[in-house]
Write a protein that holds these residues in place. Structure first.
Motif, PDB file in Angstrom:
ATOM      1  N   TRP A 120      -4.683  10.081  -3.182  1.00 18.69           N
ATOM      2  CA  TRP A 120      -5.382   8.807  -3.065  1.00 18.69           C
ATOM      3  C   TRP A 120      -4.432   7.745  -2.519  1.00 18.69           C
ATOM      4  O   TRP A 120      -3.211   7.920  -2.496  1.00 18.69           O
ATOM      5  CB  TRP A 120      -5.945   8.365  -4.416  1.00 18.69           C
ATOM      6  CG  TRP A 120      -4.921   7.968  -5.450  1.00 18.69           C
ATOM      7  CD1 TRP A 120      -4.409   6.734  -5.673  1.00 18.69           C
ATOM      8  CD2 TRP A 120      -4.289   8.841  -6.411  1.00 18.69           C
ATOM      9  NE1 TRP A 120      -3.504   6.764  -6.702  1.00 18.69           N
ATOM     10  CE2 TRP A 120      -3.412   8.045  -7.173  1.00 18.69           C
ATOM     11  CE3 TRP A 120      -4.385  10.209  -6.693  1.00 18.69           C
ATOM     12  CZ2 TRP A 120      -2.634   8.572  -8.202  1.00 18.69           C
ATOM     13  CZ3 TRP A 120      -3.619  10.726  -7.716  1.00 18.69           C
ATOM     14  CH2 TRP A 120      -2.764   9.916  -8.454  1.00 18.69           C
ATOM     15  N   ASP A 121      -5.013   6.654  -2.054  1.00 15.35           N
ATOM     16  CA  ASP A 121      -4.254   5.489  -1.601  1.00 15.35           C
ATOM     17  C   ASP A 121      -4.388   4.389  -2.639  1.00 15.35           C
ATOM     18  O   ASP A 121      -5.447   4.234  -3.267  1.00 15.35           O
ATOM     19  CB  ASP A 121      -4.765   4.995  -0.241  1.00 15.35           C
ATOM     20  CG  ASP A 121      -4.478   5.990   0.862  1.00 15.35           C
ATOM     21  OD1 ASP A 121      -3.330   6.454   0.948  1.00 15.35           O
ATOM     22  OD2 ASP A 121      -5.404   6.312   1.632  1.00 15.35           O
ATOM     23  N   ALA A 122      -3.321   3.635  -2.818  1.00 14.31           N
ATOM     24  CA  ALA A 122      -3.319   2.565  -3.820  1.00 14.31           C
ATOM     25  C   ALA A 122      -2.718   1.313  -3.210  1.00 14.31           C
ATOM     26  O   ALA A 122      -2.017   1.358  -2.190  1.00 14.31           O
ATOM     27  CB  ALA A 122      -2.518   2.989  -5.049  1.00 14.31           C
ATOM     28  N   ARG A 177      -4.138  -0.810  -8.076  1.00 10.41           N
ATOM     29  CA  ARG A 177      -5.416  -0.116  -8.181  1.00 10.41           C
ATOM     30  C   ARG A 177      -5.549   0.851  -7.015  1.00 10.41           C
ATOM     31  O   ARG A 177      -4.898   0.691  -5.978  1.00 10.41           O
ATOM     32  CB  ARG A 177      -6.585  -1.101  -8.156  1.00 10.41           C
ATOM     33  CG  ARG A 177      -6.765  -1.781  -6.790  1.00 10.41           C
ATOM     34  CD  ARG A 177      -8.001  -2.638  -6.748  1.00 10.41           C
ATOM     35  NE  ARG A 177      -8.120  -3.319  -5.451  1.00 10.41           N
ATOM     36  CZ  ARG A 177      -9.038  -4.240  -5.186  1.00 10.41           C
ATOM     37  NH1 ARG A 177      -9.890  -4.606  -6.138  1.00 10.41           N
ATOM     38  NH2 ARG A 177      -9.093  -4.805  -4.001  1.00 10.41           N
ATOM     39  N   SER A 178      -6.403   1.845  -7.185  1.00 10.85           N
ATOM     40  CA  SER A 178      -6.697   2.768  -6.102  1.00 10.85           C
ATOM     41  C   SER A 178      -7.631   2.100  -5.101  1.00 10.85           C
ATOM     42  O   SER A 178      -8.382   1.183  -5.432  1.00 10.85           O
ATOM     43  CB  SER A 178      -7.341   4.042  -6.652  1.00 10.85           C
ATOM     44  OG  SER A 178      -8.546   3.731  -7.335  1.00 10.85           O
ATOM     45  N   THR A 223     -11.196   7.331  -3.205  1.00  7.89           N
ATOM     46  CA  THR A 223     -10.422   8.287  -3.989  1.00  7.89           C
ATOM     47  C   THR A 223     -11.323   9.048  -4.951  1.00  7.89           C
ATOM     48  O   THR A 223     -12.333   8.526  -5.417  1.00  7.89           O
ATOM     49  CB  THR A 223      -9.321   7.576  -4.795  1.00  7.89           C
ATOM     50  OG1 THR A 223      -8.631   8.535  -5.591  1.00  7.89           O
ATOM     51  CG2 THR A 223      -9.907   6.521  -5.719  1.00  7.89           C
ATOM     52  N   TYR A 258      -8.449   5.118 -15.784  1.00  7.21           N
ATOM     53  CA  TYR A 258      -8.813   5.963 -14.652  1.00  7.21           C
ATOM     54  C   TYR A 258      -9.977   6.861 -15.033  1.00  7.21           C
ATOM     55  O   TYR A 258     -10.284   7.058 -16.213  1.00  7.21           O
ATOM     56  CB  TYR A 258      -7.615   6.804 -14.193  1.00  7.21           C
ATOM     57  CG  TYR A 258      -7.252   7.946 -15.109  1.00  7.21           C
ATOM     58  CD1 TYR A 258      -7.697   9.236 -14.852  1.00  7.21           C
ATOM     59  CD2 TYR A 258      -6.454   7.737 -16.228  1.00  7.21           C
ATOM     60  CE1 TYR A 258      -7.366  10.284 -15.696  1.00  7.21           C
ATOM     61  CE2 TYR A 258      -6.122   8.767 -17.078  1.00  7.21           C
ATOM     62  CZ  TYR A 258      -6.576  10.042 -16.802  1.00  7.21           C
ATOM     63  OH  TYR A 258      -6.255  11.073 -17.644  1.00  7.21           O
ATOM     64  N   HIS A 315       0.590   5.928  -0.564  1.00 10.99           N
ATOM     65  CA  HIS A 315      -0.217   7.158  -0.629  1.00 10.99           C
ATOM     66  C   HIS A 315       0.367   8.052  -1.708  1.00 10.99           C
ATOM     67  O   HIS A 315       1.562   8.340  -1.714  1.00 10.99           O
ATOM     68  CB  HIS A 315      -0.209   7.879   0.720  1.00 10.99           C
ATOM     69  CG  HIS A 315      -1.055   9.116   0.730  1.00 10.99           C
ATOM     70  ND1 HIS A 315      -2.428   9.066   0.809  1.00 10.99           N
ATOM     71  CD2 HIS A 315      -0.724  10.437   0.653  1.00 10.99           C
ATOM     72  CE1 HIS A 315      -2.908  10.296   0.780  1.00 10.99           C
ATOM     73  NE2 HIS A 315      -1.904  11.142   0.683  1.00 10.99           N
ATOM     74  N   TRP A 316      -0.502   8.525  -2.635  1.00  8.73           N
ATOM     75  CA  TRP A 316      -0.074   9.299  -3.793  1.00  8.73           C
ATOM     76  C   TRP A 316      -0.615  10.718  -3.707  1.00  8.73           C
ATOM     77  O   TRP A 316      -1.761  10.931  -3.308  1.00  8.73           O
ATOM     78  CB  TRP A 316      -0.586   8.661  -5.085  1.00  8.73           C
ATOM     79  CG  TRP A 316      -0.108   7.251  -5.338  1.00  8.73           C
ATOM     80  CD1 TRP A 316      -0.121   6.214  -4.472  1.00  8.73           C
ATOM     81  CD2 TRP A 316       0.432   6.743  -6.560  1.00  8.73           C
ATOM     82  NE1 TRP A 316       0.372   5.079  -5.066  1.00  8.73           N
ATOM     83  CE2 TRP A 316       0.715   5.377  -6.347  1.00  8.73           C
ATOM     84  CE3 TRP A 316       0.684   7.302  -7.805  1.00  8.73           C
ATOM     85  CZ2 TRP A 316       1.261   4.570  -7.343  1.00  8.73           C
ATOM     86  CZ3 TRP A 316       1.218   6.497  -8.798  1.00  8.73           C
ATOM     87  CH2 TRP A 316       1.509   5.143  -8.562  1.00  8.73           C
ATOM     88  N   ASN A 331      -8.514   4.565 -10.239  1.00  8.12           N
ATOM     89  CA  ASN A 331      -7.561   4.203 -11.286  1.00  8.12           C
ATOM     90  C   ASN A 331      -7.012   2.804 -11.054  1.00  8.12           C
ATOM     91  O   ASN A 331      -7.014   2.299  -9.928  1.00  8.12           O
ATOM     92  CB  ASN A 331      -6.419   5.229 -11.351  1.00  8.12           C
ATOM     93  CG  ASN A 331      -5.593   5.252 -10.081  1.00  8.12           C
ATOM     94  OD1 ASN A 331      -4.604   4.514  -9.945  1.00  8.12           O
ATOM     95  ND2 ASN A 331      -5.973   6.103  -9.120  1.00  8.12           N
ATOM     96  N   ARG A 370       0.821  -1.210   0.000  1.00 10.57           N
ATOM     97  CA  ARG A 370       0.000   0.000   0.000  1.00 10.57           C
ATOM     98  C   ARG A 370       0.857   1.264   0.000  1.00 10.57           C
ATOM     99  O   ARG A 370       1.954   1.287   0.572  1.00 10.57           O
ATOM    100  CB  ARG A 370      -0.954   0.012   1.198  1.00 10.57           C
ATOM    101  CG  ARG A 370      -1.969  -1.126   1.142  1.00 10.57           C
ATOM    102  CD  ARG A 370      -3.157  -0.858   2.025  1.00 10.57           C
ATOM    103  NE  ARG A 370      -4.190  -1.856   1.832  1.00 10.57           N
ATOM    104  CZ  ARG A 370      -5.434  -1.744   2.271  1.00 10.57           C
ATOM    105  NH1 ARG A 370      -5.801  -0.660   2.936  1.00 10.57           N
ATOM    106  NH2 ARG A 370      -6.318  -2.702   2.053  1.00 10.57           N
TER     107      ARG A 370
END
Length: 316
Positions: free
Chosen positions: A200-202, A216-217, A221, A248, A187-188, A225, A185
């Motif tokens: 968002w977190d992916a 994937r997100s 979010t 996305y 964080h973007w 995406n 995991r």
């Protein structure tokens, strides 16, 4: 179908919106068969068995429900068929209202209970129609792309660099930062059109060392995406083909893409430029800027380019 197309995005194709049309279709099927096969018992159950018109109205309602079932189970235009159920519910409530006014005693009690049940079904149908429509609109705005670049490095080297997600801002111009929270995991933080920031977190959902990474997100979010990057040995021992698949949904849908184009930030061009920078970083260890270096297609971006030199340490 591309593997990325099968990746579940909760905001776009989560299990509830995906199964709602089928569930509603089965409900319509059960109601329709019941009204056609046993109109007499159904009339007694609903308190209208003393009405001569009931024996004609109930089969008509059954045919209507079977039509809705066929539409919903076919998978075509599920939102429209869901709203057709709502319209049918409104008709049923109107008929039951008239039945209540004309009856008393036990029949009135049964009609009242039926009205409460149909009102509950109506509420479920309205919520379902809204959710199905929302999911359909979200899927309609999804942007898909597949882009590749050949890098003069081995698949293992390319994979290791990409797998360390905190390296991504070094060549993805729209990213401010990526923070790895654990092995899967992260964080973007990204820059959007007109200076907006999106976070968002992916999660990485499939990791094949030296071959591919799929992510994937996570739910919540604003930019759902999913993506996959593959590292394929290039023919003739020429390094590695890095193949990226993305899908996305931009925050503002089609309008968001139009605005992005006006700023010279067309999504596919962005990704192509990012992959060229990825090639530079892997082959030379740094990204350079010059009039021929990829830095977007807008006049504003091109005017900002300068003679070739490494990026400052703070931007690497």
């Amino acid at each position: 179908m591309s593997q990325v197309e099968t990746v579940l995005l909760p905001e776009l194709d989560g299990p509830v919106p995906a199964t709602l049309p089928s569930a509603l279709g089965l409900l319509s099927l059960a109601l329709g068969v019941g009204a056609l096969v046993a109109p007499g018992p159904l009339a007694r159950l609903t308190g209208v068995d003393d009405s001569p018109a009931a024996r004609a109205v109930l089969p008509a309602i059954g045919l209507r429900e079977l039509g809705s079932a066929a539409g919903l189970l076919s998978g075509r235009r599920p939102a429209g068929w869901a709203w057709s159920r709502v319209a049918g519910d409104a008709m049923d409530l109107t008929l039951l209202g008239r039945a209540l006014a004309d009856r008393g005693g036990e029949r009135r009690r049964r009609a009242a209970l039926t009205t409460v049940a149909i009102a509950g079904i109506t509420a479920v149908d309205v919520l379902s129609a809204v959710r199905i429509g929302r999911a359909r609109r979200a899927r309609a705005r999804v942007i898909r792309m597949e882009i590749a670049v050949t890098v003069n490095r081995s698949p293992a080297e390319a994979y290791r660099f990409w797998r360390d997600v905190e390296n991504l801002p070094r060549f993805m111009a729209h990213l401010e930062s990526v923070r790895a929270d654990d092995l899967r995991r992260s964080h973007w933080v990204a820059r959007g059109p007109a200076g907006r920031h999106v976070e968002w977190d992916a999660e990485i959902i499939d990791d094949q060392p030296n071959k591919s990474i799929t992510w994937r997100s996570l739910p919540g979010t604003g930019v759902p995406n999913a993506g996959r990057v593959r590292f394929v040995p290039a023919p003739g021992d020429r390094g590695t083909e890095v193949r990226v698949e993305l899908r996305y949904a931009p925050p503002a849908g089609a309008l968001g893409r139009v605005v992005a184009k006006l700023f010279g930030e067309e999504p596919e061009q962005q990704v192509r430029d990012d992959l060229r920078r990825f090639k530079q970083v892997l082959e030379t260890g740094e990204v350079v800027r010059s009039e021929s270096s990829p830095n977007g297609i807008s006049v504003r971006q091109q005017a900002a380019q300068r003679p070739a030199q490494p990026l400052p340490p703070s931007r690497r």
